[in-house]
Design an enzyme around this catalytic site. Sequence first.
Site, PDB file in Angstrom:
ATOM      1  CD  GLN A   1      80.273  33.493  17.934  1.00 47.43           C
ATOM      2  OE1 GLN A   1      80.970  34.480  18.149  1.00 47.43           O
ATOM      3  NE2 GLN A   1      79.949  33.105  16.701  1.00 47.43           N
ATOM      4  CG  ASN A   2      73.322  32.738  18.450  1.00 43.52           C
ATOM      5  OD1 ASN A   2      74.118  33.636  18.194  1.00 43.52           O
ATOM      6  ND2 ASN A   2      72.808  31.962  17.518  1.00 43.52           N
TER       7      ASN A   2
ATOM      8  CG  ASP B   1      68.905  32.239  20.230  1.00 44.26           C
ATOM      9  OD1 ASP B   1      69.315  32.937  19.285  1.00 44.26           O
ATOM     10  OD2 ASP B   1      68.996  30.997  20.244  1.00 44.26           O
TER      11      ASP B   1
ATOM     12  CG  HIS C   1      79.400  34.679  23.803  1.00 46.64           C
ATOM     13  ND1 HIS C   1      79.367  35.120  22.494  1.00 46.64           N
ATOM     14  CD2 HIS C   1      80.713  34.383  24.048  1.00 46.64           C
ATOM     15  CE1 HIS C   1      80.593  35.107  21.996  1.00 46.64           C
ATOM     16  NE2 HIS C   1      81.423  34.651  22.917  1.00 46.64           N
TER      17      HIS C   1
HETATM   18  N1  APR Z   1      71.477  33.395   7.874  1.00 46.44           N
HETATM   19  C1  APR Z   1      72.800  33.227   8.121  1.00 46.44           C
HETATM   20  N2  APR Z   1      73.634  34.237   8.459  1.00 46.44           N
HETATM   21  C2  APR Z   1      73.095  35.475   8.529  1.00 46.44           C
HETATM   22  C3  APR Z   1      71.735  35.744   8.278  1.00 46.44           C
HETATM   23  C4  APR Z   1      70.917  34.634   7.946  1.00 46.44           C
HETATM   24  N3  APR Z   1      69.596  34.785   7.691  1.00 46.44           N
HETATM   25  N4  APR Z   1      71.531  37.079   8.451  1.00 46.44           N
HETATM   26  C5  APR Z   1      72.719  37.626   8.792  1.00 46.44           C
HETATM   27  N5  APR Z   1      73.669  36.664   8.827  1.00 46.44           N
HETATM   28  C6  APR Z   1      75.092  36.787   9.157  1.00 46.44           C
HETATM   29  C7  APR Z   1      75.698  38.138   8.880  1.00 46.44           C
HETATM   30  O1  APR Z   1      76.128  38.238   7.542  1.00 46.44           O
HETATM   31  C8  APR Z   1      76.880  38.127   9.860  1.00 46.44           C
HETATM   32  O2  APR Z   1      78.040  37.548   9.256  1.00 46.44           O
HETATM   33  O3  APR Z   1      75.210  36.572  10.541  1.00 46.44           O
HETATM   34  C9  APR Z   1      76.409  37.216  10.996  1.00 46.44           C
HETATM   35  C10 APR Z   1      76.074  37.975  12.251  1.00 46.44           C
HETATM   36  O4  APR Z   1      77.274  38.535  12.747  1.00 46.44           O
HETATM   37  P1  APR Z   1      77.231  39.312  14.140  1.00 46.44           P
HETATM   38  O5  APR Z   1      76.044  40.227  14.159  1.00 46.44           O
HETATM   39  O6  APR Z   1      78.598  39.873  14.368  1.00 46.44           O
HETATM   40  O7  APR Z   1      76.928  38.162  15.220  1.00 46.44           O
HETATM   41  P2  APR Z   1      77.942  37.133  15.862  1.00 46.44           P
HETATM   42  O8  APR Z   1      79.008  36.738  14.893  1.00 46.44           O
HETATM   43  O9  APR Z   1      77.121  36.062  16.469  1.00 46.44           O
HETATM   44  O10 APR Z   1      78.610  38.015  17.036  1.00 46.44           O
HETATM   45  C11 APR Z   1      79.466  37.321  17.936  1.00 46.44           C
HETATM   46  O11 APR Z   1      79.563  39.284  19.327  1.00 46.44           O
HETATM   47  O12 APR Z   1      78.397  41.005  20.262  1.00 46.44           O
HETATM   48  C12 APR Z   1      78.977  39.806  20.528  1.00 46.44           C
HETATM   49  O13 APR Z   1      78.427  38.289  22.215  1.00 46.44           O
HETATM   50  C13 APR Z   1      77.973  38.818  21.007  1.00 46.44           C
HETATM   51  O14 APR Z   1      77.783  36.464  20.506  1.00 46.44           O
HETATM   52  C14 APR Z   1      77.959  37.764  19.919  1.00 46.44           C
HETATM   53  C15 APR Z   1      79.334  37.896  19.312  1.00 46.44           C
END
Ligand code: APR
Length: 246
Positions: free
Chosen positions: A105-106, A108, A123
Amino acid sequence: MRRVPPWPEWLQNPPQVEAGKLVVVLTGAGISAESGLSTFRDSGGLWEKYSIYEVATPDAWQRNPQLVLDFYNERRTQLAQAQPNPGHLLLKELERHYKVIVITQNVDDLHERAGSSYILHLHGELTKARSTADSSLIYEIGYGPIRLGDKCEKGSQLRPHVVWFGEEVPAYAVAERWARKADIFIVVGSSLQVYPAAGLVDEAYRAKRKFLVDPRPTLSYGVEVIAKPASEGMREVVERLLNDGG
Ligand code: APR
């Protein structure tokens, strides 16, 4: 600027997979947290500092394209300073024993820089820009900014090659096909709040093992939860799989 194809090259020649040896990984912002890149929904995350409706929707782009460009230009500048962390590198190491398809989903490029062979961005990608007149015109821009006035070969403004809220996720159908074939499914660093991406966990119904690596896991049913950061958690996943005859 170099034109790039809309789809990753490996989809033309997908990997041949031995029985039982297909690992499909869904990664989210959490896998890049230890590389210093902000997640979205953790405290202090991007959606606390910025409003989605001001920087990550088509309407935001119509209303204030400069603000949208600033948001992604800032993230691209940060990305230039970031390095892959052991979480990314362990996914590459896993390729010694399995075919590993990374569905991320990243936006980067840390999976690319870690050396993973098969990556699919659901994404989009920060290091690419695309035409606002023809979405098939995609250009590699690295970590540099997109500015108002930067135009595609058809003369229309360039935008980030990122899927905004409310936009289609063209790569989802391909991702779903791979999830359905997975022998092992791993989720690393995603809050599983955003669809259709989060639905891939349920599409992996054939997987004999499912792992969730996340310090604050949001799922417990049907997965082996490793409530640790990606670097430590992925080391544990690799050990469990290799103890299981890898
Ligand atoms: N290692 C593993 N997981 C981690 C760490 C870490 N060091 N630090 C935080 N996390 C976890 C958090 O607990 C959380 O469950 O990573 C997750 C991040 O969740 P989000 O911030 O919601 O990111 P993501 O799930 O990728 O969001 C999905 O939402 O905003 C849109 O398009 C954007 O691709 C993104 C999508």
